[in-house]
Design a protein around this motif. Sequence first.
Motif, PDB file in Angstrom:
ATOM      1  N   SER A 124       6.318  -3.030  -1.832  1.00  0.00           N
ATOM      2  CA  SER A 124       7.533  -2.350  -1.344  1.00  0.00           C
ATOM      3  C   SER A 124       8.781  -3.076  -1.814  1.00  0.00           C
ATOM      4  O   SER A 124       9.768  -2.438  -2.208  1.00  0.00           O
TER       5      SER A 124
ATOM      6  N   ASP B 164       2.779   5.430   3.431  1.00  0.00           N
ATOM      7  CA  ASP B 164       3.354   4.832   4.647  1.00  0.00           C
ATOM      8  C   ASP B 164       4.516   5.671   5.201  1.00  0.00           C
ATOM      9  O   ASP B 164       4.736   5.704   6.410  1.00  0.00           O
TER      10      ASP B 164
ATOM     11  N   ASP C 211       4.393   3.677  -4.101  1.00  0.00           N
ATOM     12  CA  ASP C 211       4.272   2.409  -3.384  1.00  0.00           C
ATOM     13  C   ASP C 211       3.101   2.523  -2.409  1.00  0.00           C
ATOM     14  O   ASP C 211       3.280   2.913  -1.258  1.00  0.00           O
TER      15      ASP C 211
END
Length: 248
Positions: free
Chosen positions: A14, A37, A74
């Motif tokens: 990240s 996420d 990511d």
Amino acid sequence: MLIILTGLPGVGKSTFSKNLAKVLSKNNIDIIILGSDLIRESFPIWKEKYEEFIRKTTHNLIDNALKNYWVIVDDTNYYNSMRRDLINIAKKYNKNYAIIYLKAPLDVLIKRNIERGEKIPNEVIKKMYEKFDEPGKKYKWDEPFLIIDTTKDIDLENIAKKLIEKSKEIPKFYIEDENKNKNDNIFDKIDKETRKIVSEYIKSCKFSKDKIKDIIELRKEFLRKIKKIEDIDVDNALKEFKNILDNY
Ligand code: ADP
Ligand code: MG
């Protein structure tokens, strides 16, 4: 361009995404960071049953964004099958892709995990570290464009330059047609199952070291033979393998 990050929790994906996106946007590139996420954390709590929705929604977002923007994925992208699914999105729009593999030693990952409050148990990180499907180990299409050690200095300007160069190339897809993918998956399964069968077989009797060597060689030989076959049926293949062992 689709940038696929892969690496274990805490390796710095990240952080790297944000820094890289900034540098690329300074080079006039419209870029968005997406990852599961984002959706996962939009639920107040986590449940296994949400995961299918999380996966699909993340894929839809990436698919939609890639039409107009560069995308950084990511995510841990732990299995090569996950990376394959992402590459197939790039293939759909004939965009270039680059796998960036972020690495750090286990003790660093554990240290960073503890500093973050050990939301993922250290034991889980250790298991993931041991089992991590190193990108490119099995398939050419899975080879990382860059491998980055996040315990060292990261030269973002240079990475951005390389990516921009890559984005100008004509996309190449080493992913073979669906049939080949199917065969790869079938082969993986036979590989795994025959390993199990051999280990049970060895446990079931007291074999001498030489015999164990023979059995292991039988399995290797069998896998070599299977690899040459076009249309493999898993059940039949496993039956045949058991026969070979029984005859032995
Ligand atoms: P990931 O997204 O892979 O789980 P993060 O980017 O959230 O990892 O980083 C995990 C922790 O490691 C954070 O506390 C972050 O500040 C730290 N970190 C990230 N990248 C580096 C780096 N290159 N060097 C040192 N620490 C880093
Ligand atoms: Mg992260």
